[in-house]
Motif scaffolding. Sequence first.
Motif, PDB file in Angstrom:
ATOM      1  N   ILE A 106      -5.660   7.326  -2.253  1.00 27.36           N
ATOM      2  CA  ILE A 106      -4.542   6.385  -2.159  1.00 27.36           C
ATOM      3  C   ILE A 106      -3.565   6.819  -1.066  1.00 27.36           C
ATOM      4  CG2 ILE A 106      -2.504   5.495  -3.395  1.00 27.36           C
ATOM      5  CD1 ILE A 106      -4.310   5.514  -5.940  1.00 27.36           C
ATOM      6  N   LEU A 107      -3.240   8.111  -1.011  1.00 28.30           N
ATOM      7  CA  LEU A 107      -2.313   8.622   0.006  1.00 28.30           C
ATOM      8  C   LEU A 107      -2.908   8.497   1.407  1.00 28.30           C
ATOM      9  CD1 LEU A 107      -0.972  11.749  -1.887  1.00 28.30           C
ATOM     10  CD2 LEU A 107       0.355   9.720  -1.258  1.00 28.30           C
ATOM     11  N   CYS A 108      -4.194   8.787   1.542  1.00 30.86           N
ATOM     12  CA  CYS A 108      -4.855   8.672   2.850  1.00 30.86           C
ATOM     13  C   CYS A 108      -4.975   7.217   3.280  1.00 30.86           C
ATOM     14  CB  CYS A 108      -6.224   9.343   2.815  1.00 30.86           C
ATOM     15  SG  CYS A 108      -6.166  11.155   2.728  1.00 30.86           S
ATOM     16  N   ASP A 109      -5.355   6.331   2.348  1.00 33.13           N
ATOM     17  CA  ASP A 109      -5.478   4.904   2.664  1.00 33.13           C
ATOM     18  C   ASP A 109      -4.139   4.305   3.094  1.00 33.13           C
ATOM     19  OD1 ASP A 109      -8.171   5.025   2.081  1.00 33.13           O
ATOM     20  OD2 ASP A 109      -8.015   3.929   0.178  1.00 33.13           O
ATOM     21  N   ALA A 110      -3.047   4.845   2.552  1.00 30.56           N
ATOM     22  CA  ALA A 110      -1.706   4.373   2.925  1.00 30.56           C
ATOM     23  C   ALA A 110      -1.259   4.941   4.271  1.00 30.56           C
ATOM     24  CB  ALA A 110      -0.700   4.740   1.841  1.00 30.56           C
ATOM     25  N   GLY A 111      -2.026   5.888   4.808  1.00 30.26           N
ATOM     26  CA  GLY A 111      -1.682   6.477   6.095  1.00 30.26           C
ATOM     27  C   GLY A 111      -0.602   7.529   6.020  1.00 30.26           C
ATOM     28  N   ILE A 112      -0.347   8.045   4.822  1.00 28.20           N
ATOM     29  CA  ILE A 112       0.714   9.038   4.635  1.00 28.20           C
ATOM     30  C   ILE A 112       0.171  10.460   4.767  1.00 28.20           C
ATOM     31  CG2 ILE A 112       2.472   9.893   3.016  1.00 28.20           C
ATOM     32  CD1 ILE A 112       2.416   7.075   1.746  1.00 28.20           C
ATOM     33  N   ARG A 122       6.793   8.360   9.729  1.00 28.32           N
ATOM     34  CA  ARG A 122       7.650   7.521  10.576  1.00 28.32           C
ATOM     35  C   ARG A 122       7.621   6.068  10.097  1.00 28.32           C
ATOM     36  NH1 ARG A 122       4.898  10.041  14.932  1.00 28.32           N
ATOM     37  NH2 ARG A 122       6.007  11.924  15.486  1.00 28.32           N
ATOM     38  N   LYS A 123       6.434   5.606   9.697  1.00 34.44           N
ATOM     39  CA  LYS A 123       6.288   4.230   9.218  1.00 34.44           C
ATOM     40  C   LYS A 123       7.109   4.017   7.945  1.00 34.44           C
ATOM     41  CE  LYS A 123       2.153   2.641   9.408  1.00 34.44           C
ATOM     42  NZ  LYS A 123       0.740   2.346   9.119  1.00 34.44           N
ATOM     43  N   LYS A 151      14.297   1.826   6.398  1.00 26.46           N
ATOM     44  CA  LYS A 151      15.463   1.459   7.203  1.00 26.46           C
ATOM     45  C   LYS A 151      15.555  -0.051   7.318  1.00 26.46           C
ATOM     46  CE  LYS A 151      17.644   2.322  11.642  1.00 26.46           C
ATOM     47  NZ  LYS A 151      17.541   2.991  12.939  1.00 26.46           N
ATOM     48  N   ASP A 152      14.424  -0.704   7.559  1.00 28.57           N
ATOM     49  CA  ASP A 152      14.402  -2.160   7.693  1.00 28.57           C
ATOM     50  C   ASP A 152      14.733  -2.842   6.370  1.00 28.57           C
ATOM     51  OD1 ASP A 152      13.846  -4.646   9.144  1.00 28.57           O
ATOM     52  OD2 ASP A 152      12.086  -4.768   7.831  1.00 28.57           O
ATOM     53  N   LEU A 153      14.140  -2.366   5.279  1.00 30.03           N
ATOM     54  CA  LEU A 153      14.380  -2.981   3.974  1.00 30.03           C
ATOM     55  C   LEU A 153      15.818  -2.818   3.510  1.00 30.03           C
ATOM     56  CD1 LEU A 153      11.166  -2.028   1.970  1.00 30.03           C
ATOM     57  CD2 LEU A 153      11.850  -4.307   2.715  1.00 30.03           C
ATOM     58  N   LEU A 154      16.445  -1.716   3.880  1.00 30.65           N
ATOM     59  CA  LEU A 154      17.789  -1.420   3.403  1.00 30.65           C
ATOM     60  C   LEU A 154      18.879  -1.679   4.442  1.00 30.65           C
ATOM     61  CD1 LEU A 154      16.960   1.866   1.473  1.00 30.65           C
ATOM     62  CD2 LEU A 154      17.182  -0.447   0.554  1.00 30.65           C
ATOM     63  N   CYS A 179       0.829  -1.209   0.000  1.00 31.21           N
ATOM     64  CA  CYS A 179       0.000   0.000   0.000  1.00 31.21           C
ATOM     65  C   CYS A 179       0.867   1.265   0.000  1.00 31.21           C
ATOM     66  CB  CYS A 179      -0.923  -0.040   1.215  1.00 31.21           C
ATOM     67  SG  CYS A 179      -2.172   1.241   1.257  1.00 31.21           S
ATOM     68  N   ILE A 180       1.903   1.265   0.819  1.00 35.56           N
ATOM     69  CA  ILE A 180       2.799   2.422   0.892  1.00 35.56           C
ATOM     70  C   ILE A 180       3.557   2.606  -0.414  1.00 35.56           C
ATOM     71  CG2 ILE A 180       4.906   3.306   1.989  1.00 35.56           C
ATOM     72  CD1 ILE A 180       3.765   2.156   4.644  1.00 35.56           C
ATOM     73  N   PHE A 181       4.110   1.520  -0.949  1.00 38.94           N
ATOM     74  CA  PHE A 181       4.846   1.649  -2.206  1.00 38.94           C
ATOM     75  C   PHE A 181       3.934   2.047  -3.360  1.00 38.94           C
ATOM     76  CE2 PHE A 181       8.379  -0.500  -0.080  1.00 38.94           C
ATOM     77  CZ  PHE A 181       9.432   0.266  -0.549  1.00 38.94           C
ATOM     78  N   LYS A 182       2.695   1.585  -3.356  1.00 40.73           N
ATOM     79  CA  LYS A 182       1.738   2.012  -4.378  1.00 40.73           C
ATOM     80  C   LYS A 182       1.515   3.519  -4.272  1.00 40.73           C
ATOM     81  CE  LYS A 182      -2.985   1.526  -6.007  1.00 40.73           C
ATOM     82  NZ  LYS A 182      -4.288   0.849  -5.863  1.00 40.73           N
TER      83      LYS A 182
END
Length: 103
Positions: A53-59, A79-80, A86-89, A9-12
């Motif tokens: 889309i931005l709201c549904d992603a929580g951004i 923050r998410k 950070k976790d992915l990289l 969702c975030i990457f979308k």
Amino acid sequence: MSNEQVIVCIFKALSDENRIRILKMLHSGEKCACKLLEELNISQPTLSHHMKILCDAGIVNGRKEGKWTHYSMCCEGVRKIRALMKDLLSAENIPTDCECKEG
């Protein structure tokens, strides 16, 4: 929603040029949808689609005021994203034979 679904969702949300432009505009503070429309030169239905889309992603957060919605960055969503990246990289997630791994 699973962790993987949240990541998708975030990457979308981050995968569209107009949505990136919207996030850059919101970086300086809350903006009325009317201002976003002026600066982006897109239709109101197109803006609504991107904002959903931005709201549904929580951004992004939306706040109704009269007939307009005012949008702002969601601190928790930002923050998410930072934690996710950070976790992915992180070094322990990069294969040992990867050329991009530091040290």
